[in-house]
Scaffold this active site. Sequence first.
Site: not given
Lengths: 166, 589
Positions: B52, B114-115, B164, B487
């Site tokens: 993502e 969940f999630q 949802k 760097m």
Amino acid sequence: MNVSSASPRWHTLVATVENKPGVLARVAGLFSRRGFNIHSLAVAPTDDERFSRITFTVDIEGTPLDQVVKQLDKLINVVDISELNPAHSVERELMLITVEVGEYRKELMEIVDDYRAYVLSEGDDRLMLSWSARPARLDELEERLRPFGIVELQRTGRVALPSLDN
Amino acid sequence: MSTNPTNGGEALVRALECEGVEVMFGLPGGAILPVYDPIIDSSIRHVLVRHEQGAGHMAEGYAHATGKPGVCMVTSGPAATNVVTPLADAMLDSVPMVCITGQVPLAAIGTDAFQECDTTGITMAVTKHNFLVTDPQDIPRIIHEAFHIATTGRPGPVLVDIPKDIVDPVNPRSAMTWYEPDSVPMELPGYHPQTDGDPALIQEAAELIAHAERPVLYVGGGILKARAAEPLLELAELLQIPVVTTLMARGAFPDSHELCLGMPGMHGNYTAVTAMQRADLLVSLGARFDDRVTGRLDGFAPDAKIIHVDIDPAELGKVRQYNVGIQGDCKVVIEGLVDITKKLGSGAQADRSAWRSTVSGWQEKFPLTYEQSLPGDKLKPQFVMEQLRDGNPADTILCSGVGQHQMHASQFWRFDHPYTWINSGGLGTMGFSIPAAIGAKAGMPDRRVWAVDGDGNFQMTAQELVTATVEDIPIKVALFNNSYLGMVRQWQEMFYDERFSEVHLSDHVPDYVKWAESMGAVGIRVESPEEVAPAIAKANEINDRSVVIEFVTDARENVFPMVPAGATNSDVVVDPSQQHLLDDTGGES
Ligand SMILES: Cc1ncc(C[n+]2csc(CCOP(=O)(O)OP(=O)(O)O)c2C)c(N)n1
Ligand SMILES: [Mg+2]
């Protein structure tokens, strides 16, 4: 320890915000990200239910204060924000305070009368008082009641409006 | 979809179509599943990413290249946290972006479902604004508001979190009656970006400029956001004032123009840094006095008055007090400055010939330089950048990661067109370049898109080359492999007594050629100078696949000039070969 609320370090900001979930968190977030403390906070809907008015006092000055005000103004949910000039505004705060009465009921009641505080609730050896005034005056009353023994205390945080003689 | 949406999921996709979305980047999962179903029938092209973070940076790259808002869509919980980095990136670089996240059903919010994560809470500080939608009926309006906020005023990322149940047609809660997103008033009483600058202040600014003997136009990324490159050119030529373009503004003013001094700041060139330092007036246009530009603030441009133009009032005076501060869109304000300057007439302008010859003296004395490699040495990254520049047309879109290769790219490329340079300036996000390049290419399929990357960066987001292959969005990658987090190595060399701590990646793994090939790209390894140009030419001939050229570069090579952290810009360290020139001239003024 006893920083007076009247200390010139305090600045009072007044914001009109949308009356929606999460708005207070957004406002508070801009202070917490800089490690700034909000000293006092009062929030309630205005006469128009869609908006709330927030009054808060902070001990920030100069550039950081300007910046935080501008960044608050940038929040999408903040409709309006300004700093109140103490010389041209009226501030009030409400305090509920429960004190021990003990053997000094007479002295206590003298103070209550003196300040014209209300007795909201009375127990065997305790009194709950209510008083609203300028924040500095609340400090004063608090100090006078301290020797009796403060059991619990809640102040609302100040609310303020510009005065009419501006 | 021909019939009108009847549920939140369909309405969401239709609303995105109504906003003109053509491409979006994302990856589905549980909470956002119902929205992915109508995607099948949508006109919107969905690009399925591998991570993502890639979706977010692709949306950014798309927005940088096209000027249109980038859109990404991901599920709840871990997917939402995976887009936090691109959101923060877009926030700091003012990139217009709309991110849709799935959320657990309304009734489950706050139960550690969940999630579940508090997506609006987590992203509050890294978005211009975010929404938690609780009623499907609000979806078209909120989507419209999200695009409006993302693209107007100072652009930025907006996140819309969607539970949802309000998008799932099997749930009665998702029922809604469709309306066109822009057919209802927006409910944004606190959002009124101001674009017109105050005419009195513009007049004041024009007069201040007229009197300045050593002015510099200090141009930032806001010029590109305002699409003001043309009026900027007119202003600079009218006034004959030198221009510096910050890391975010490379290309906003042509590098090949005689008034262009290039990039200022920590790794800016000597002339750009020093001209700002010695200026009597800085005209800041869409720039924000970033610490990477100013160096130690109390020693920055000590004699300069400041005109500060920005659409964001919170930028004015944030870092440096201004003499004239103008809130407004850069394009509108610059056009105003041009008008007034014309009215004032050329006679009104101070004599700046001495200043211009001082500046060109610095340019001659302190050009960007580096030592060429000796036979048997590894490649010099600056040499590779020059070859890359010379092997590509000026309208090539160059995307960069973060590190030495980024600074070398900004220094050694020749930016002559706006919107040809895409990088992560404010957040400095390693792993930005490959997904950003894919997003840019998705938006500009006819343009050649090169990603300049470091070996450390590459290992963070290279998997998106799989996306590029599968989705047929071929890009070209110039991978500068110095085997180091270069760097950071440079800082340890210069400021930590060469005590190298955890900066050596590896001299032999991964095998970048094999890795590229395993992802469906062409892999080429280049180790000697004479192979460089042919490899670039070969890569440019391949258009049906991505190409990765691994340039094996010299780890000892550092980026110069450099203003050490904590130093003022007067203490700029130039290339070692030029340092004696600096000592000669000492406090030249
Ligand atoms: C996500 C992230 N982590 C860490 C850093 C700190 N950092 C800045 S540049 C850099 C080194 C990058 O290495 P590489 O990709 O090999 O590029 P090079 O400097 O060698 O060109 C690091 C670790 C960062 N900018 N971003
Ligand atoms: Mg490296």
